[in-house]
Design an enzyme around this catalytic site. Structure first.
Site, PDB file in Angstrom:
ATOM      1  N   THR A 194      -7.625 108.573 -59.429  1.00  0.00           N
ATOM      2  CA  THR A 194      -7.471 110.001 -59.668  1.00  0.00           C
ATOM      3  C   THR A 194      -6.091 110.306 -59.523  1.00  0.00           C
ATOM      4  O   THR A 194      -5.293 110.278 -58.347  1.00  0.00           O
ATOM      5  CB  THR A 194      -8.118 110.700 -58.428  1.00  0.00           C
ATOM      6  OG1 THR A 194      -9.680 110.289 -58.231  1.00  0.00           O
ATOM      7  CG2 THR A 194      -8.240 111.967 -58.197  1.00  0.00           C
TER       8      THR A 194
ATOM      9  N   LYS B 249     -12.876 115.754 -63.274  1.00  0.00           N
ATOM     10  CA  LYS B 249     -12.963 115.332 -61.891  1.00  0.00           C
ATOM     11  C   LYS B 249     -12.243 116.414 -60.939  1.00  0.00           C
ATOM     12  O   LYS B 249     -13.122 116.656 -59.702  1.00  0.00           O
ATOM     13  CB  LYS B 249     -11.898 113.840 -61.738  1.00  0.00           C
ATOM     14  CG  LYS B 249     -11.480 113.543 -60.301  1.00  0.00           C
ATOM     15  CD  LYS B 249     -12.427 112.708 -59.730  1.00  0.00           C
ATOM     16  CE  LYS B 249     -12.325 112.288 -58.148  1.00  0.00           C
ATOM     17  NZ  LYS B 249     -13.088 111.535 -57.574  1.00  0.00           N
TER      18      LYS B 249
ATOM     19  N   LYS C  95      -6.290 115.647 -51.136  1.00  0.00           N
ATOM     20  CA  LYS C  95      -5.430 115.309 -52.390  1.00  0.00           C
ATOM     21  C   LYS C  95      -6.099 115.784 -53.578  1.00  0.00           C
ATOM     22  O   LYS C  95      -5.304 116.545 -54.539  1.00  0.00           O
ATOM     23  CB  LYS C  95      -5.666 113.703 -52.449  1.00  0.00           C
ATOM     24  CG  LYS C  95      -5.125 113.069 -53.834  1.00  0.00           C
ATOM     25  CD  LYS C  95      -5.361 111.808 -53.985  1.00  0.00           C
ATOM     26  CE  LYS C  95      -4.932 111.208 -55.571  1.00  0.00           C
ATOM     27  NZ  LYS C  95      -5.162 109.861 -55.765  1.00  0.00           N
TER      28      LYS C  95
HETATM   29  P1  NAD Z   1      -6.269 102.518 -51.677  1.00  0.00           P
HETATM   30  O1  NAD Z   1      -4.961 103.049 -50.972  1.00  0.00           O
HETATM   31  O2  NAD Z   1      -7.225 101.717 -50.345  1.00  0.00           O
HETATM   32  O3  NAD Z   1      -5.819 101.327 -52.681  1.00  0.00           O
HETATM   33  C1  NAD Z   1      -4.609 101.658 -53.672  1.00  0.00           C
HETATM   34  C2  NAD Z   1      -4.084 100.028 -53.999  1.00  0.00           C
HETATM   35  O4  NAD Z   1      -2.963 100.385 -54.774  1.00  0.00           O
HETATM   36  C3  NAD Z   1      -3.464  99.741 -52.573  1.00  0.00           C
HETATM   37  O5  NAD Z   1      -3.945  98.466 -52.050  1.00  0.00           O
HETATM   38  C4  NAD Z   1      -1.906  99.283 -52.993  1.00  0.00           C
HETATM   39  O6  NAD Z   1      -1.316  98.196 -52.400  1.00  0.00           O
HETATM   40  C5  NAD Z   1      -2.120  99.154 -54.365  1.00  0.00           C
HETATM   41  N1  NAD Z   1      -0.681  99.516 -55.047  1.00  0.00           N
HETATM   42  C6  NAD Z   1       0.182 100.138 -54.645  1.00  0.00           C
HETATM   43  N2  NAD Z   1       1.260 100.154 -55.546  1.00  0.00           N
HETATM   44  C7  NAD Z   1       0.814  99.268 -56.537  1.00  0.00           C
HETATM   45  C8  NAD Z   1       1.379  98.725 -57.542  1.00  0.00           C
HETATM   46  N3  NAD Z   1       2.557  98.919 -58.036  1.00  0.00           N
HETATM   47  N4  NAD Z   1       0.537  97.659 -58.246  1.00  0.00           N
HETATM   48  C9  NAD Z   1      -0.561  97.291 -58.047  1.00  0.00           C
HETATM   49  N5  NAD Z   1      -1.178  97.787 -56.939  1.00  0.00           N
HETATM   50  C10 NAD Z   1      -0.368  98.841 -56.210  1.00  0.00           C
HETATM   51  O7  NAD Z   1      -6.840 103.556 -52.081  1.00  0.00           O
HETATM   52  P2  NAD Z   1      -8.624 103.728 -52.765  1.00  0.00           P
HETATM   53  O8  NAD Z   1      -9.533 104.291 -51.873  1.00  0.00           O
HETATM   54  O9  NAD Z   1      -8.978 102.347 -53.380  1.00  0.00           O
HETATM   55  O10 NAD Z   1      -8.367 104.728 -53.862  1.00  0.00           O
HETATM   56  C11 NAD Z   1      -7.791 104.385 -55.180  1.00  0.00           C
HETATM   57  C12 NAD Z   1      -7.953 105.723 -56.056  1.00  0.00           C
HETATM   58  O11 NAD Z   1      -9.328 105.946 -56.158  1.00  0.00           O
HETATM   59  C13 NAD Z   1      -7.013 106.873 -55.359  1.00  0.00           C
HETATM   60  O12 NAD Z   1      -6.218 107.376 -56.710  1.00  0.00           O
HETATM   61  C14 NAD Z   1      -8.151 107.760 -55.086  1.00  0.00           C
HETATM   62  O13 NAD Z   1      -7.807 109.060 -54.927  1.00  0.00           O
HETATM   63  C15 NAD Z   1      -9.269 107.186 -55.987  1.00  0.00           C
HETATM   64  N6  NAD Z   1     -10.605 107.672 -55.267  1.00  0.00           N
HETATM   65  C16 NAD Z   1     -11.061 107.122 -54.238  1.00  0.00           C
HETATM   66  C17 NAD Z   1     -12.198 107.274 -53.618  1.00  0.00           C
HETATM   67  C18 NAD Z   1     -12.881 106.635 -52.311  1.00  0.00           C
HETATM   68  O14 NAD Z   1     -13.641 107.106 -51.786  1.00  0.00           O
HETATM   69  N7  NAD Z   1     -11.820 105.871 -51.722  1.00  0.00           N
HETATM   70  C19 NAD Z   1     -13.173 107.980 -54.225  1.00  0.00           C
HETATM   71  C20 NAD Z   1     -12.736 108.360 -55.546  1.00  0.00           C
HETATM   72  C21 NAD Z   1     -11.670 108.336 -56.161  1.00  0.00           C
END
Ligand code: NAD
Length: 286
Positions: free
Chosen positions: A86, A161, A236
Site C-alpha cells: 500500500t 484501496k 497510514k
Molecule cells: P512488514 O513491515 O511486516 O514487512 C515489510 C518487509 O519489507 C519487512 O520485512 C522489511 O524488512 C522489508 N523490506 C524493507 N526494505 C526492503 C528492501 N529494500 N528490499 C526488500 N525488502 C525490504 O509489513 P507488512 O505488514 O507485511 O505490510 C507490507 C505492506 O502491505 C505495507 O505496504 C502495508 O501497508 C500493506 N498491508 C498490510 C496489511 C496488514 O494487515 N499487515 C494489510 C493490507 C496491506
C-alpha cells in the site's frame, strides 16, 4: 512461473509461501533475512535475475521507489513488476512509468484481507496497470487471493484501496461512537446490533467486524482487540488518502477527521499494536 519476491514481512512471506506451495519457482529477498522454505538472494537485483514476475510487498512508497530503481534495470524486457504494497498513488504511477521506459509491464495491486488473508490465500487485489499484465498475473492472484479487480490504468489500484479504507476508517469510528452513545442511553448492545445490522446504519464495520465484544460474528473485539488490522495501518492509509485528496484538490472533511482520531489514538493514546476497532473502549470508557 519464475518469480522474485521482495519484502518478506507479515504479509509478503505467507504470500510467497503460497506461491511456492502452488508450484511456482520463487526467489526472495528481504534485508531482515527471515526463515523461508524457498531460496533467498543476496540482494533485490540478484533476485530479479531472469524473473518473469517481480512481486514487491514493502512498507512505503519511498522504499518502493528505491527498490524499483535498483531492480528495474536488471529485469528482462517484457517481465512484470507487480507491487502489492500500500503506497501513495504518485509513487505507484512513477514506478510504473520507470518500468514502462525499461520495456517492462507494471501493476499496482494493493490488497485487503490482512495477515489472515495472506496466510489463507484469500486476499482481495485491487489492480491498476496494463490489462495484458493483469491477464498474465491472474493465476498468481488466484493463488494468493480469492478476488482480483482490474480498476484501470497505473495507480488506480492504490486509488481504490485508499478510497475503500477512508470509508472504512470513518465508518468504524462512527460505529464505535454509536455503541458508546447507546451504552449511555441504556440501549443494550445486542439490541443495538440487531437493529442496526438490518437497518440503514448497517455497514461492514457493524455486520462483519463488530467492534463490541460478544456481539455479531467473531472479530478482534472478541480477542482483546489483537489485530486484525492494526490501528497504525489504518492511520497510514488515512494519511495516504489525505495526501491524495490534497494533491487532487478534493475536500474530504470526514476522511480528515478520521485521520485526526486515529493519529491521536496511535500517537498519544494506547492505540499502537491494537486493532483499529479498539476505538470502542476509547469512546465507551472515556
Ligand atoms: P512488514 O513491515 O511486516 O514487512 C515489510 C518487509 O519489507 C519487512 O520485512 C522489511 O524488512 C522489508 N523490506 C524493507 N526494505 C526492503 C528492501 N529494500 N528490499 C526488500 N525488502 C525490504 O509489513 P507488512 O505488514 O507485511 O505490510 C507490507 C505492506 O502491505 C505495507 O505496504 C502495508 O501497508 C500493506 N498491508 C498490510 C496489511 C496488514 O494487515 N499487515 C494489510 C493490507 C496491506
Amino acid at each position: 512461473m519464475k518469480i522474485a519476491f521482495l519484502g518478506l514481512g507479515n504479509m509478503g512471506l505467507p504470500m510467497a509461501e503460497n506461491l511456492v506451495a502452488a508450484g511456482h519457482e520463487v526467489t526472495g529477498f528481504d534485508p531482515a533475512r527471515p526463515a523461508a522454505s524457498f531460496p533467498l538472494a543476496a540482494s533485490g537485483a540478484a533476485a530479479a535475475d531472469g524473473a518473469e514476475v517481480m512481486i514487491t510487498m514493502l512498507p512505503s512508497g519511498e522504499v518502493l521507489r528505491a527498490v524499483a530503481a535498483e531492480v528495474v534495470p536488471k529485469m528482462t524486457r517484457g517481465a512484470i513488476l507487480l507491487d502489492c504494497s500500500t503506497v501513495d498513488v504518485d509513487s505507484a504511477r512513477a514506478v510504473a512509468e520507470n518500468a514502462h521506459e525499461a520495456g517492462l509491464l507494471a501493476l499496482d495491486a494493493p490488497v485487503s484481507g490482512g495477515i489472515g488473508g495472506a496466510k489463507g490465500g484469500t486476499l482481495t487485489f485491487m489492480v491498476g496497470g496494463d490489462a495484458a499484465a493483469f491477464d498474465t498475473a491472474r493465476p498468481l492472484f488466484d493463488v494468493m487471493g480469492q478476488k482480483a479487480v482490474h480498476c484501470g490504468p497505473s495507480g488506480n489500484g492504490q486509488a481504490a484501496k485508499i478510497c475503500n479504507n477512508m470509508i472504512l476508517g470513518a465508518t468504524m469510528i462512527v460505529t464505535c461512537e454509536a455503541f458508546a452513545l447507546a451504552d449511555r442511553l441504556g440501549l443494550d448492545r445486542q439490541a443495538m446490533f440487531d437493529v442496526v445490522s438490518t437497518s440503514s446504519g448497517s455497514s461492514w464495520s457493524m455486520t462483519a467486524y463488530c467492534p463490541a465484544p460478544g456481539i455479531g460474528p467473531d472479530s478482534p473485539a472478541d480477542n482483546g482487540y489483537r489485530p486484525g488490522f492494526a490501528a497504525e495501518l489504518m492511520l497510514k492509509d488515512l494519511r495516504l488518502a489525505a495526501a491524495a485528496a490534497e494533491s487532487a484538490g478534493v475536500r474530504t472533511p470526514l476522511g480528515r477527521a478520521a485521520l485526526e482520531q486515529y493519529r491521536d489514538f496511535v500517537e498519544n493514546e494506547d492505540g499502537r499494536g491494537r486493532d483499529f476497532s479498539a476505538m470502542l473502549p476509547r469512546f465507551a470508557d472515556g
